[in-house]
Scaffold this motif. Structure first.
Motif, PDB file in Angstrom:
ATOM      1  N   ASN A   1      39.330  39.193  31.639  1.00 55.95           N
ATOM      2  CA  ASN A   1      38.353  38.176  31.538  1.00 55.95           C
ATOM      3  C   ASN A   1      36.777  38.821  31.859  1.00 55.95           C
ATOM      4  N   PHE A   2      36.043  38.256  31.361  1.00 53.41           N
ATOM      5  CA  PHE A   2      34.399  38.681  31.774  1.00 53.41           C
ATOM      6  C   PHE A   2      33.898  38.452  33.006  1.00 53.41           C
ATOM      7  N   LYS A   3      33.577  39.428  33.505  1.00 52.68           N
ATOM      8  CA  LYS A   3      32.673  39.335  34.846  1.00 52.68           C
ATOM      9  C   LYS A   3      31.291  39.702  34.466  1.00 52.68           C
ATOM     10  N   VAL A   4      30.275  38.736  34.971  1.00 50.87           N
ATOM     11  CA  VAL A   4      29.034  38.976  34.862  1.00 50.87           C
ATOM     12  C   VAL A   4      28.609  40.077  36.210  1.00 50.87           C
ATOM     13  N   VAL A   5      28.489  41.068  36.099  1.00 50.86           N
ATOM     14  CA  VAL A   5      27.907  42.096  37.042  1.00 50.86           C
ATOM     15  C   VAL A   5      26.571  42.184  37.271  1.00 50.86           C
ATOM     16  N   ARG A   6      25.851  41.470  38.325  1.00 48.06           N
ATOM     17  CA  ARG A   6      24.469  41.661  38.566  1.00 48.06           C
ATOM     18  C   ARG A   6      24.111  41.767  40.002  1.00 48.06           C
TER      19      ARG A   6
ATOM     20  N   ILE B   1      29.209  30.408  36.907  1.00 42.77           N
ATOM     21  CA  ILE B   1      27.858  30.410  36.571  1.00 42.77           C
ATOM     22  C   ILE B   1      27.576  29.217  35.844  1.00 42.77           C
TER      23      ILE B   1
ATOM     24  N   SER C   1      37.588  39.499  41.076  1.00 43.96           N
ATOM     25  CA  SER C   1      37.095  38.309  40.723  1.00 43.96           C
ATOM     26  C   SER C   1      36.405  38.554  39.327  1.00 43.96           C
ATOM     27  N   SER C   2      36.489  37.561  38.602  1.00 39.59           N
ATOM     28  CA  SER C   2      35.833  37.353  37.276  1.00 39.59           C
ATOM     29  C   SER C   2      35.094  36.276  36.989  1.00 39.59           C
TER      30      SER C   2
END
Lengths: 225, 225
Positions: free
Chosen positions: B220-225, B189, B160-161
């Protein structure tokens, strides 16, 4: 290692505390140590004064910028972007010469309110300005893309995420990567020369908007590939 | 849905092909359809001419920008950033009025070579310029932070990204999110208003340098939170 951390804010505290906990000899640099210790009010962001943090970390020495830098093997710039060139000038070019200079600062311009804009970008970067101003230092731009607590405890996210290094000196970057790994970072991407700091500094605009959208600063980018 | 995709490059082809494959009625818009079909050479990046792609996708109609936009429920700007305002002007403000306008373009300036800089940034964005120029369109900035093949097949990364949406109209963003989910995106997001396009457009400098460092655009960027 003997490490100087220039700056007494949240980033300086996080980096100094973590490095000291890992067994390094750490001196925090500030403009005027007595004035820093005398402050008893919280800062603009509501963070407690440095003196409170220092009481809890008696093994970390507080000194002037120059006194901190002169005895260090490695110097960390944890000052604000606006203050960076001034702070490094006070640390002293001779005291930075030949040393790894870890630059965490972001060129944030708060003059028009929040979110801040960048006072240098796209065709130049703060990292490059620092390297040009202190050509004998081995500047490594790093950790400017996540918040202070995640810089030093990335595993608290519960999932791997990415940090970036930019700099001209491969040996200096290798030393920084070793420190990053000791903090728990397990995905470090070497972007190339200090010019690539333009990329990481220009991440701040989306970082700031993500903080707004997510309602937290406890996030980081992972480069999925 | 009747969808117009403005632009015949890699992004236009990827988006048009994927939307058509999902059952949408797709018209690709170009300046001069006959000239576009007559081109037999590869483009500057070595990509095959549009005619080759079109032969493999006979169900996708090619038309002028205006003819494509007039019959569409939703319009996708897949032109280059430099051409965007001109292309949308040719599509026609009346043909965009009241419609969702998906803006994928990045304000890249190649005039000084590679990597490109941004011709608008930090205090403004291309997404905002588009919204100001076409106030009756419902502009949603999206998908400008990853390469064409991953825009439409994100699951090919095997993990996932994240993609981001920016825009003033919540209903328009909801329609776009539904399309993104049909492509396979599972982490969207909503950054907020169209002003937040500054954040995603300013991701391009690190994206370009990551492509150099990693030797691939398949990330790709994944926003890890």
């Amino acid at each position: 290692m003997n490490i100087a951390v220039l700056g007494t804010g949240m980033v300086g505290q996080a980096i100094a505390g973590r490095l000291h906990g890992l067994g390094h000899s750490v001196v925090v640099g500030t403009r005027d140590p007595q004035a820093t210790l005398a402050r008893t009010e919280a800062d603009q962001m509501g963070n407690p004064p440095f003196s409170a943090w220092h009481s809890a970390h008696p093994g970390v020495v507080l000194a002037s910028f120059a006194d901190a830098a002169v005895g260090a093997d490695l110097v960390v710039n944890a000052s604000s972007g606006a203050a960076t060139l001034d702070v490094l000038g006070l640390a002293g070019a001779d005291n930075l010469a030949g040393k790894v200079l870890v630059d965490i600062a972001n060129p944030l311009d708060f003059s028009a309110g929040f979110p801040p804009t960048l006072f240098v970008k796209d065709t130049d970067s703060l990292g490059e300005q620092v390297q040009r101003a202190f050509p004998r230092a081995k500047v490594v731009k790093v950790l400017n893309t996540l918040n202070a607590s995640l810089m030093v405890e990335p595993k608290s996210l519960g999932e791997s995420s990415t940090v970036f290094v930019s700099g001209e000196d491969p040996a200096a970057k290798a030393i920084v990567v070793e420190i990053l790994e000791s903090f728990g970072h397990d995905d470090v991407i070497d972007l190339g020369g200090i010019e690539t700091a333009r990329g990481t500094e220009m991440l701040l605009p989306i970082w700031l908007r993500l903080m707004g959208a997510l309602g937290t600063a406890q996030f980081n980018f992972k480069v999925v590939r």
